[in-house]
Scaffold this motif. Structure first.
Motif, PDB file in Angstrom:
ATOM      1  N   LYS A  91       7.321  52.233  27.283  1.00 10.25           N
ATOM      2  CA  LYS A  91       8.046  53.818  27.673  1.00 10.25           C
ATOM      3  C   LYS A  91       6.875  54.222  27.125  1.00 10.25           C
ATOM      4  CE  LYS A  91      11.468  55.888  27.236  1.00 10.25           C
ATOM      5  NZ  LYS A  91      11.862  56.097  28.175  1.00 10.25           N
ATOM      6  N   GLN A  92       5.122  55.507  28.036  1.00  9.33           N
ATOM      7  CA  GLN A  92       4.102  55.764  27.346  1.00  9.33           C
ATOM      8  C   GLN A  92       4.963  57.017  26.746  1.00  9.33           C
ATOM      9  OE1 GLN A  92       2.023  55.195  31.222  1.00  9.33           O
ATOM     10  NE2 GLN A  92       0.556  54.141  30.058  1.00  9.33           N
ATOM     11  N   LEU A  93       5.725  57.676  25.921  1.00 11.84           N
ATOM     12  CA  LEU A  93       5.759  58.833  26.014  1.00 11.84           C
ATOM     13  C   LEU A  93       4.741  59.792  25.717  1.00 11.84           C
ATOM     14  CD1 LEU A  93       6.883  57.517  22.252  1.00 11.84           C
ATOM     15  CD2 LEU A  93       8.128  58.521  23.943  1.00 11.84           C
ATOM     16  N   GLU A  94       5.095  61.275  26.352  1.00 14.36           N
ATOM     17  CA  GLU A  94       4.765  62.201  26.448  1.00 14.36           C
ATOM     18  C   GLU A  94       4.981  63.504  25.256  1.00 14.36           C
ATOM     19  OE1 GLU A  94       5.546  63.179  30.240  1.00 14.36           O
ATOM     20  OE2 GLU A  94       4.583  61.299  30.857  1.00 14.36           O
ATOM     21  N   GLY A  95       3.990  64.035  25.670  1.00 18.60           N
ATOM     22  CA  GLY A  95       4.762  65.452  24.364  1.00 18.60           C
ATOM     23  C   GLY A  95       4.858  64.693  22.840  1.00 18.60           C
ATOM     24  N   ILE A  96       3.957  63.907  22.587  1.00 20.22           N
ATOM     25  CA  ILE A  96       4.096  63.817  21.331  1.00 20.22           C
ATOM     26  C   ILE A  96       3.103  65.039  20.211  1.00 20.22           C
ATOM     27  CG2 ILE A  96       3.825  62.495  19.033  1.00 20.22           C
ATOM     28  CD1 ILE A  96       5.928  61.170  21.242  1.00 20.22           C
ATOM     29  N   GLU A  97       4.485  65.279  18.912  1.00 17.70           N
ATOM     30  CA  GLU A  97       3.962  66.095  18.203  1.00 17.70           C
ATOM     31  C   GLU A  97       3.709  66.126  16.240  1.00 17.70           C
ATOM     32  OE1 GLU A  97       6.368  70.108  18.401  1.00 17.70           O
ATOM     33  OE2 GLU A  97       6.285  70.043  20.866  1.00 17.70           O
ATOM     34  N   GLN A  98       4.410  64.556  16.212  1.00 12.38           N
ATOM     35  CA  GLN A  98       4.230  64.528  14.935  1.00 12.38           C
ATOM     36  C   GLN A  98       2.562  63.738  14.915  1.00 12.38           C
ATOM     37  OE1 GLN A  98       7.134  64.608  16.811  1.00 12.38           O
ATOM     38  NE2 GLN A  98       8.995  64.944  15.889  1.00 12.38           N
ATOM     39  N   GLY A  99       1.954  63.756  13.741  1.00 14.89           N
ATOM     40  CA  GLY A  99       0.966  62.702  13.255  1.00 14.89           C
ATOM     41  C   GLY A  99       1.496  61.605  12.879  1.00 14.89           C
ATOM     42  N   GLU A 100       0.632  60.999  12.702  1.00 14.19           N
ATOM     43  CA  GLU A 100       0.517  58.956  12.598  1.00 14.19           C
ATOM     44  C   GLU A 100       1.686  58.507  11.996  1.00 14.19           C
ATOM     45  OE1 GLU A 100      -0.648  55.134  13.833  1.00 14.19           O
ATOM     46  OE2 GLU A 100      -1.555  56.797  14.285  1.00 14.19           O
ATOM     47  N   LYS A 101       1.629  59.469  10.465  1.00 21.70           N
ATOM     48  CA  LYS A 101       3.063  58.944   9.799  1.00 21.70           C
ATOM     49  C   LYS A 101       4.097  58.931  10.361  1.00 21.70           C
ATOM     50  CE  LYS A 101       3.845  59.369   4.966  1.00 21.70           C
ATOM     51  NZ  LYS A 101       3.218  59.823   2.761  1.00 21.70           N
ATOM     52  N   GLN A 102       4.166  60.473  10.645  1.00 22.88           N
ATOM     53  CA  GLN A 102       5.890  60.551  11.099  1.00 22.88           C
ATOM     54  C   GLN A 102       6.354  60.052  11.986  1.00 22.88           C
ATOM     55  OE1 GLN A 102       7.667  62.834   9.587  1.00 22.88           O
ATOM     56  NE2 GLN A 102       8.773  62.290  10.636  1.00 22.88           N
ATOM     57  N   PHE A 103       5.030  59.619  13.050  1.00 21.61           N
ATOM     58  CA  PHE A 103       5.494  58.726  14.298  1.00 21.61           C
ATOM     59  C   PHE A 103       6.166  56.941  13.316  1.00 21.61           C
ATOM     60  CE2 PHE A 103       4.446  55.597  17.700  1.00 21.61           C
ATOM     61  CZ  PHE A 103       4.547  56.328  18.571  1.00 21.61           C
ATOM     62  N   ARG A 104       5.372  57.632  12.750  1.00 26.31           N
ATOM     63  CA  ARG A 104       5.466  55.307  12.576  1.00 26.31           C
ATOM     64  C   ARG A 104       6.858  55.351  11.603  1.00 26.31           C
ATOM     65  NH1 ARG A 104       1.035  51.748  12.100  1.00 26.31           N
ATOM     66  NH2 ARG A 104      -0.710  52.360  12.954  1.00 26.31           N
ATOM     67  N   MET A 105       7.257  56.601  11.137  1.00 23.25           N
ATOM     68  CA  MET A 105       8.739  56.802  10.001  1.00 23.25           C
ATOM     69  C   MET A 105       9.794  56.703  10.933  1.00 23.25           C
ATOM     70  SD  MET A 105       8.246  59.563   6.818  1.00 23.25           S
ATOM     71  CE  MET A 105       9.306  59.223   7.153  1.00 23.25           C
ATOM     72  N   GLU A 106       9.167  57.940  12.388  1.00 21.39           N
ATOM     73  CA  GLU A 106      10.616  57.295  13.033  1.00 21.39           C
ATOM     74  C   GLU A 106      10.714  56.293  13.949  1.00 21.39           C
ATOM     75  OE1 GLU A 106      12.479  60.254  13.051  1.00 21.39           O
ATOM     76  OE2 GLU A 106      11.105  61.625  12.183  1.00 21.39           O
ATOM     77  N   VAL A 107       9.838  55.858  14.449  1.00 24.25           N
ATOM     78  CA  VAL A 107       9.884  54.646  14.632  1.00 24.25           C
ATOM     79  C   VAL A 107      10.515  53.262  13.831  1.00 24.25           C
ATOM     80  CG1 VAL A 107       8.279  52.467  15.839  1.00 24.25           C
ATOM     81  CG2 VAL A 107       7.522  54.718  16.815  1.00 24.25           C
ATOM     82  N   ALA A 108       9.936  53.395  12.651  1.00 26.73           N
ATOM     83  CA  ALA A 108      10.909  52.748  11.497  1.00 26.73           C
ATOM     84  C   ALA A 108      12.298  52.915  12.195  1.00 26.73           C
ATOM     85  CB  ALA A 108      10.525  52.806  10.547  1.00 26.73           C
ATOM     86  N   THR A 109      12.716  54.202  11.450  1.00 32.51           N
ATOM     87  CA  THR A 109      14.177  54.457  11.794  1.00 32.51           C
ATOM     88  C   THR A 109      14.582  53.858  12.904  1.00 32.51           C
ATOM     89  OG1 THR A 109      13.599  56.731  10.344  1.00 32.51           O
ATOM     90  CG2 THR A 109      16.062  56.913  12.061  1.00 32.51           C
ATOM     91  N   ILE A 110      14.587  54.035  14.068  1.00 29.45           N
ATOM     92  CA  ILE A 110      14.736  54.253  15.879  1.00 29.45           C
ATOM     93  C   ILE A 110      14.600  52.398  15.599  1.00 29.45           C
ATOM     94  CG2 ILE A 110      14.558  54.111  17.956  1.00 29.45           C
ATOM     95  CD1 ILE A 110      12.837  56.164  17.453  1.00 29.45           C
TER      96      ILE A 110
END
Length: 812
Positions: free
Chosen positions: A521-540
């Motif tokens: 999936k190619q994500l669109e409209g991402i607002e988080q920075g690198e660190k926050q993105f990785r944290m959310e991915v880890a949660t998912i």
């Protein structure tokens, strides 16, 4: 003639006698005796009565009694003299000639009185609304409604100067309009207030309970009262009494009781997780769950129960800290936290950003510290506890470790399995031997296979770029694999084979180097920075369930943000529901449909109630329900709302303030620009469930539905009992269709799409209803099926509508 006069005289006598009873009620000098529980002072219609009842506290010898106003049938108790103060069998409740209502023990000691001497009280009466009043010539001078104990009933006004009490627990309404539960008048552990969009200063808020089961908040600044909570049997059974009661376990609940039944049924509770009630298990007690029921235990064998017959009274150290023969030690409690609510309940609150070992060591070194908690949620926070009262919650899903100071040596509680088996220390030694042997064998196998894999990868250039990632993929227990953008380009052949377009971006089919087929999936409209993105991915990626699509890995490289999911062979549910007559090979029979509905409900239940942090999906629709090769349903795209919008979390009732979803499935609170909670997902699931049954879109309009939206038409057909009319017409003539299951699914769907969020069931309740475990009552009309409907009913003049938010208390 004489007979008629006599009859008229008797009728007039009865009239004046009944008038005297109504007007004057209980005469001064009247007495109720504890030894005679059958004698009572009733209300005019006998709906309520003032009488003595056996005390509900643990059995005492000799028995004790309370003087209480009770509903017909003896349950529930709505008021008691002295808030359940008990007397012995020789005790009595006296209405003295001085105008005082007094509760005395058999020894003659006064336990409670109304404080109405010298006020000229001449009569007492119990009204048909349950209000016990004392009056003089000018009017009422005292009433039980103005002096509540632990219960509120309809027609009773609960103001800011009043308080409900039950043991150490209390319930109040603040001047700001907040409803609060507190322990020992110092720890507010539950708070429900106005939504932030309601920007108004209340002057004199009043809480009231309507007879139909709605808890409302009124104030002169409000045009209409605000709806705070609903009973689950809202607006049903006219002869039902509903009460709001502060129970002895610290939870505020709404009960329903039918006249004469003697039974009260819980219809709403303020604190959904009982272990989050501060002090539920007493000082140093640890609250956890067994068979879905809260239980209280001591932290370790360094402690003992204060009362072995009542685990809720808490624990105490076997050896006091000041009596330690040697140095103190720290008892480690994994997956546990010491409950803390704002304002932090500590004499000298201290917060540190330190590691686990430092959090333990700092408390051990500090003389005033008795416990500490280290959070493992990525914040690195450590809380030092100096309070003399410690309330602890243990749950395998809690990302925290707590330490309690004890006199050494530390003696942890044995595992439950060992306690039950009664094998003692010998079994513990044997178990350790088995564990060491098994772990050693597994480690040797991993090293061997890892070496073999690396050797193969070095010899084959195709695998060189993937060796690190696939070692993780196969051996890191589900950790998300990080891919480069070039690797995913190669896997998808340049993003050529598109599987579909979702609300968060396009999805492509890909094949990894180990021949695993995936969806990228190619994500669109991402607002988080690198660190926050990785944290959310880890949660998912850490959210695993049989009915959730598994996240395998991700790519975060410059502007490229991609997610790699397991591939679902049969695609999305919509391709099987909304098919034309020429695609009969894609038509799902009822057995598959019902299983899909149940699997979807279980997946959403896990997101809401069972994983470590509640995840509100925000876009439940057939396109996000995927089917594997056996047509088992899995929910996809969960957790993506936090990647693409601003969020505000509130424990297990996380709410999203930015509307992002699909029209036709959005809950009405989203359309009114109000926060979305788990109940918003319940609404969306209800819409999907109705589409699973009918095989057509809920907002479809046709001649067959009398030119009204299908969902509105379907409710009318349900009322008529026309179940087959709602069912997909392509299945109507199939003999294998279970019409009882169909009816159950339709009724559940309409409960889910109720206008008010609090009327909708939780997803765990939805699962129980679908499985037939819980009986389903006829749902009221879901007014909100008209999209664009704004939650009215609770609008402040010139302000946005009110929406009951969840508790704003925090658990640390």
């Amino acid at each position: 003639m004489l007979c008629s006069k006599l009859l008229r005289f008797l009728l007039l006598s009865c009239f004046f006698f009944s008038s005297a009873i109504t007007a004057f009620g209980i005469s001064p000098g009247s007495t109720l005796f504890a030894s005679d529980t059958s004698h009572a002072w009733p209300s005019p219609s006998n709906a309520f009565s003032l009488r003595f009842l056996p005390s509900q506290t643990p059995t005492t010898s000799p028995p004790s009694f309370i003087a209480a106003v009770v509903f017909s049938g003896g349950t529930p108790v709505i008021w008691s003299a002295g808030n359940s103060v008990s007397v012995d069998s020789r005790g009595s409740l006296q209405f003295l000639s001085s105008g005082v209502l007094r509760l005395v023990n058999g020894s003659g000691v006064t336990f409670w009185d109304s404080g109405t001497s010298n006020l000229g009280v001449s009569s007492a009466s119990l009204n048909d609304d349950g209000n016990l009043i004392l009056s003089n010539r000018t009017g009422v001078v005292w009433s039980s409604f103005d002096h509540p104990t632990d219960t509120i009933v309809p027609s009773q006004n609960f103001t800011t100067r009043m308080v409900l009490r039950s043991g150490a627990y209390s319930f109040r309404v603040t001047r700001l309009g907040n409803l609060t539960l507190g322990w020992n008048d110092s720890v507010p552990y539950w708070d429900r207030g106005l939504n932030s969009s309601v920007n108004v200063n209340l002057t004199s808020p009043v809480l009231g309970l309507q007879s139909i089961g709605i808890l409302i908040l009124s104030d002169p600044k409000l045009v209409t009262p605000l709806d705070i909570a609903y009973s689950s049997d809202y607006a049903e059974a006219n002869g039902t009494l509903r009460i709001l009661k502060l129970d002895s376990d610290g939870n505020l609940r709404m009960y329903s009781s039918s006249r004469g039944s003697g039974i009260s049924t819980v219809r709403w509770a303020a604190v959904e997780d009982q272990c989050e009630v501060f002090g539920y298990c007493g000082n140093y007690g640890v609250c956890s769950y067994k068979d879905l029921k809260p239980i209280c235990e001591c932290p370790s064998e360094n402690f003992e129960m204060i009362d072995p017959n009542d685990s809720r009274k808490g624990c105490r150290r076997k050896v006091r800290l000041e009596d330690c023969p040697g140095s103190a030690s720290m008892l480690q409690l994994d997956h546990a936290l010491v409950l803390t609510y704002p304002p932090v309940f500590m004499v000298n609150p201290e917060v540190f950003f330190v590691g686990i070992s430092a959090c333990r060591g700092n408390c051990l070194a500090a003389g005033s510290c008795v416990a500490s908690t280290s959070l493992s949620d990525g914040t690195g926070l450590c809380y030092i506890r100096t309070s003399s009262f410690i309330s602890t919650y243990h749950n395998p899903a809690l990302p925290s470790t707590s330490y309690v100071k004890v006199c050494g040596p530390v003696a942890p509680n044995p595992p439950p399995s060992l306690e039950e088996a009664g094998k003692g220390k010998n079994w513990g030694i044997h178990a350790w031997i088995v564990v060491v042997v098994v772990l050693g064998t597994l480690l040797a196998l991993i090293i061997f296979e890892g070496g073999l894999l690396l050797w193969c990868c070095k010899r084959d250039s195709r695998f060189r770029g993937f060796s690190t990632q696939y070692a993780l993929l196969e051996y890191a227990s589900g950790a998300p694999v990080q891919f480069s953008h070039k690797e995913l380009q190669r896997a998808t052949k340049g993003f050529k084979e598109k599987l579909g377009d979702g609300g968060f971006g396009a999805v492509y089919r890909g094949t990894l180097a180990n021949r695993t087929v995936v969806a990228v999936k190619q994500l669109e409209g991402i607002e988080q920075g690198e660190k926050q993105f990785r944290m959310e991915v880890a949660t998912i990626s850490s959210t695993h369930h049989l009915n959730l699509v598994r996240l395998i890995g991700f790519c975060s490289e410059g502007k490229h943000r991609l997610l790699v999911y397991e591939f679902m062979k049969n695609g999305s549910l919509d391709k099987f529901l909304f098919v034309n007559e020429h695609q009969s090979e894609k038509l799902l029979n009822w057995e598959y449909r019902f299983r899909i509905a149940l699997c979807t409900a279980r997946g959403i239940t896990y997101l809401h109630e069972e994983c470590r942090n509640c995840i509100v999906h925000c876009d439940i629709k057939p396109e996000n329900i995927l089917l594997d090769e056996n047509y088992n349903a899995k929910v996809s795209d969960f957790g993506l709302a936090k990647l693409t919008s601003a969020t505000a979390s509130d424990q297990r009732h996380q709410s999203l303030t930015s509307v992002r979803g699909t029209r036709g499935y959005l809950a009405p609170e989203w359309l009114a620009n109000l926060p979305a909670t788990c109940k918003s997902d319940v609404y969306s699931f209800g819409m999907v469930l109705l589409e699973i049954v009918s095989g057509r879109r809920n907002f479809e309009v046709s001649e067959g539905t009398k030119r009204t939206k299908f969902s509105m038409w379907a409710y009318e057909e349900l009322l008529k009992g026309n179940i087959k009319g709602v069912l997909d017409r392509r299945l109507a003539n199939h003999h294998e269709v279970d019409l009882e299951e169909v009816k159950r699914a339709i009724m559940v769907s309409f409960w889910c799409i109720q206008e008010q969020p609090l009327q909708r069931p939780t997803m765990s309740k939805v699962v129980q209803m679908l499985e037939g475990i819980t009986e389903i009552e006829m749902p009221p009309s879901p007014k909100s099926v008209t999209e664009g409907y704004v939650i009215a009913n609770s609008v402040v003049a010139g302000e946005a509508p009110f929406f009951s938010s969840s508790s704003t208390s925090q658990i640390i």
